[in-house]
Every structure is written in C-alpha cells, then in structure tokens.
Scaffold this motif. Structure first.
Motif, PDB file in Angstrom:
ATOM      1  N   SER A  75       0.733  -1.020   0.172  1.00 55.71           N
ATOM      2  CA  SER A  75       0.098  -0.110  -0.037  1.00 55.71           C
ATOM      3  C   SER A  75       0.760   1.110  -0.159  1.00 55.71           C
ATOM      4  CB  SER A  75      -0.890  -0.206   1.121  1.00 55.71           C
ATOM      5  OG  SER A  75      -0.433   0.107   2.388  1.00 55.71           O
ATOM      6  N   ALA A  76       1.962   1.331   0.508  1.00 57.75           N
ATOM      7  CA  ALA A  76       3.073   2.365   0.409  1.00 57.75           C
ATOM      8  C   ALA A  76       3.597   2.438  -0.989  1.00 57.75           C
ATOM      9  CB  ALA A  76       3.933   2.226   1.791  1.00 57.75           C
ATOM     10  N   GLY A  77       3.681   1.487  -1.818  1.00 60.05           N
ATOM     11  CA  GLY A  77       4.175   1.530  -2.950  1.00 60.05           C
ATOM     12  C   GLY A  77       5.707   0.919  -3.116  1.00 60.05           C
ATOM     13  N   LEU A  78       6.092   0.349  -1.914  1.00 56.22           N
ATOM     14  CA  LEU A  78       7.334  -0.253  -1.900  1.00 56.22           C
ATOM     15  C   LEU A  78       7.716  -1.804  -2.311  1.00 56.22           C
ATOM     16  CD1 LEU A  78       7.769   0.696   1.777  1.00 56.22           C
ATOM     17  CD2 LEU A  78       8.622   2.089   0.065  1.00 56.22           C
ATOM     18  N   ARG A  79       6.506  -2.322  -2.487  1.00 52.73           N
ATOM     19  CA  ARG A  79       6.839  -3.690  -3.037  1.00 52.73           C
ATOM     20  C   ARG A  79       5.432  -3.644  -4.190  1.00 52.73           C
ATOM     21  NH1 ARG A  79      10.449  -8.089  -1.806  1.00 52.73           N
ATOM     22  NH2 ARG A  79      11.034  -8.015   0.350  1.00 52.73           N
ATOM     23  N   GLU A  80       5.793  -4.641  -5.333  1.00 53.22           N
ATOM     24  CA  GLU A  80       4.796  -5.111  -6.221  1.00 53.22           C
ATOM     25  C   GLU A  80       4.850  -6.553  -6.046  1.00 53.22           C
ATOM     26  OE1 GLU A  80       6.098  -3.562  -9.942  1.00 53.22           O
ATOM     27  OE2 GLU A  80       7.890  -4.985  -9.996  1.00 53.22           O
ATOM     28  N   TYR A  81       3.635  -7.282  -6.439  1.00 53.47           N
ATOM     29  CA  TYR A  81       3.572  -8.585  -6.217  1.00 53.47           C
ATOM     30  C   TYR A  81       3.139  -9.359  -7.413  1.00 53.47           C
ATOM     31  CZ  TYR A  81      -1.324  -7.801  -5.434  1.00 53.47           C
ATOM     32  OH  TYR A  81      -2.661  -7.528  -5.747  1.00 53.47           O
ATOM     33  N   GLU A  82       3.133 -10.574  -7.317  1.00 52.75           N
ATOM     34  CA  GLU A  82       2.510 -11.538  -8.576  1.00 52.75           C
ATOM     35  C   GLU A  82       1.904 -12.495  -7.692  1.00 52.75           C
ATOM     36  OE1 GLU A  82       4.474 -14.518 -12.100  1.00 52.75           O
ATOM     37  OE2 GLU A  82       5.784 -13.158 -10.737  1.00 52.75           O
ATOM     38  N   VAL A  83       0.893 -13.158  -8.070  1.00 56.75           N
ATOM     39  CA  VAL A  83      -0.064 -14.169  -7.562  1.00 56.75           C
ATOM     40  C   VAL A  83      -0.088 -15.324  -8.597  1.00 56.75           C
ATOM     41  CG1 VAL A  83      -2.313 -14.814  -6.628  1.00 56.75           C
ATOM     42  CG2 VAL A  83      -1.553 -12.591  -6.541  1.00 56.75           C
ATOM     43  N   ILE A  84       0.540 -16.486  -7.919  1.00 55.09           N
ATOM     44  CA  ILE A  84       0.548 -17.639  -8.753  1.00 55.09           C
ATOM     45  C   ILE A  84      -0.389 -18.601  -8.110  1.00 55.09           C
ATOM     46  CG2 ILE A  84       2.230 -19.456  -9.535  1.00 55.09           C
ATOM     47  CD1 ILE A  84       4.431 -17.528  -8.957  1.00 55.09           C
ATOM     48  N   PRO A  85      -1.455 -19.037  -8.994  1.00 54.62           N
ATOM     49  CA  PRO A  85      -2.415 -20.310  -8.389  1.00 54.62           C
ATOM     50  C   PRO A  85      -1.548 -21.228  -8.402  1.00 54.62           C
ATOM     51  CG  PRO A  85      -3.229 -18.940 -10.203  1.00 54.62           C
ATOM     52  CD  PRO A  85      -2.023 -18.549 -10.243  1.00 54.62           C
ATOM     53  N   TRP A  86      -1.669 -22.297  -7.356  1.00 57.91           N
ATOM     54  CA  TRP A  86      -0.980 -23.525  -7.052  1.00 57.91           C
ATOM     55  C   TRP A  86      -1.945 -24.586  -6.717  1.00 57.91           C
ATOM     56  CZ3 TRP A  86       3.091 -23.788  -2.602  1.00 57.91           C
ATOM     57  CH2 TRP A  86       3.986 -25.118  -2.863  1.00 57.91           C
ATOM     58  N   GLU A  87      -1.883 -25.767  -7.419  1.00 56.26           N
ATOM     59  CA  GLU A  87      -2.827 -26.813  -7.055  1.00 56.26           C
ATOM     60  C   GLU A  87      -1.621 -27.750  -6.470  1.00 56.26           C
ATOM     61  OE1 GLU A  87      -4.401 -29.013 -10.580  1.00 56.26           O
ATOM     62  OE2 GLU A  87      -5.524 -27.535 -11.126  1.00 56.26           O
ATOM     63  N   VAL A  88      -1.712 -27.757  -4.969  1.00 58.65           N
ATOM     64  CA  VAL A  88      -0.725 -28.467  -3.972  1.00 58.65           C
ATOM     65  C   VAL A  88      -1.333 -29.979  -4.008  1.00 58.65           C
ATOM     66  CG1 VAL A  88      -0.150 -28.858  -1.696  1.00 58.65           C
ATOM     67  CG2 VAL A  88      -0.492 -26.598  -2.713  1.00 58.65           C
ATOM     68  N   HIS A  89      -0.487 -30.922  -4.534  1.00 56.26           N
ATOM     69  CA  HIS A  89      -0.560 -31.994  -4.753  1.00 56.26           C
ATOM     70  C   HIS A  89      -0.187 -32.863  -3.523  1.00 56.26           C
ATOM     71  CE1 HIS A  89      -1.973 -32.112  -9.226  1.00 56.26           C
ATOM     72  NE2 HIS A  89      -2.457 -31.431  -8.509  1.00 56.26           N
ATOM     73  N   HIS A  90       1.028 -32.462  -2.901  1.00 61.43           N
ATOM     74  CA  HIS A  90       1.547 -33.086  -2.037  1.00 61.43           C
ATOM     75  C   HIS A  90       2.061 -32.171  -0.784  1.00 61.43           C
ATOM     76  CE1 HIS A  90       2.806 -34.762  -5.893  1.00 61.43           C
ATOM     77  NE2 HIS A  90       2.331 -36.150  -5.221  1.00 61.43           N
ATOM     78  N   LEU A  91       1.703 -32.750   0.388  1.00 61.71           N
ATOM     79  CA  LEU A  91       2.229 -31.844   1.466  1.00 61.71           C
ATOM     80  C   LEU A  91       2.548 -32.932   2.671  1.00 61.71           C
ATOM     81  CD1 LEU A  91       2.172 -28.841   2.807  1.00 61.71           C
ATOM     82  CD2 LEU A  91      -0.070 -29.524   3.487  1.00 61.71           C
ATOM     83  N   LEU A  92       3.807 -32.681   3.076  1.00 63.23           N
ATOM     84  CA  LEU A  92       4.043 -33.259   4.432  1.00 63.23           C
ATOM     85  C   LEU A  92       3.776 -35.058   4.265  1.00 63.23           C
ATOM     86  CD1 LEU A  92       2.955 -30.878   6.909  1.00 63.23           C
ATOM     87  CD2 LEU A  92       5.268 -31.202   6.226  1.00 63.23           C
TER      88      LEU A  92
END
Length: 113
Positions: A75-92
């Motif tokens: 919101s202060a304009g210090l960072r820009e971001y990219e959103v990447i959708p992720w289909e998580v298939h494996h976790l722990l």
C-alpha cells in the motif's frame, strides 16, 4: 486453490529498502494478523532480501489480491507482487503419489466445474 505470491521491491532498491524500514513494524504486524487468521501459511524473504514469498491457503485469487493490497509494503508502493495459483498435490507426505490417485483427483476437479 492455494496461491504463492512473489513480492519484489519497486524503484531504486536501496532507497526503497531504507523507506521500507519505516513500515517494517506495520508489515510485521500485518503478517502476524494474516497468519493468526489462517490466511498466510508460510512467508519470508529470500536470503538476499530481493524477493518476499508468501503462501496463501484456500482462497480465491481475487481474495488474495484484495488481501495483498492491504500489506503496508504494497500500500506504500514499496513492493509489487505476483499471484501464482498453485494446485498443491503433496504436503508433508500426504497426497497423490501414484497415477491412479492423480487421475481420480483430475476427474473430481472436472466434475466440480
């Protein structure tokens, strides 16, 4: 759907990072709030601090965008971001580790749409 976000400094890196120090407490308070709410599951910078990475739990892409825009760094304009959708298939150690299960997951997903 899970989402991974990549956050990069805007403008001149050294000037931006210096300005970011003024917002660091607010950013960290925001991070704590999002983690306690179960929205940001994992977060942190790369070792060189060039990139911030966040993992969001089950949220829509629109909700991730709306939430990211409230990050004090963004919101202060210090960072820009990219959103990447992720289909998580494996976790722990849990997930689809054979083609039969992967195929069943894909069929179930096709029936949801």
């Amino acid at each position: 759907m899970w989402h991974l976000t990549l956050h990069r400094w805007t403008g001149d890196r050294e000037a931006t990072v210096q300005h970011a120090l003024e917002h660091l407490d607010d950013h960290l308070a925001w991070m704590r709030e999002q983690q306690l709410a179960g929205k940001v599951l994992i977060a942190g910078p790369t070792p060189d601090k060039e990139l911030g990475i966040m993992l969001f739990g089950h949220m829509s892409k629109q909700d991730v965008h709306e939430l990211c825009r409230t990050d004090p760094f963004i919101s202060a304009g210090l960072r820009e971001y990219e959103v990447i959708p992720w289909e998580v298939h494996h976790l722990l150690g849990i997930g689809a580790f054979d083609t039969r299960t992967v195929n069943a997951m894909n069929q179930a997903k096709a029936h949801q749409t």
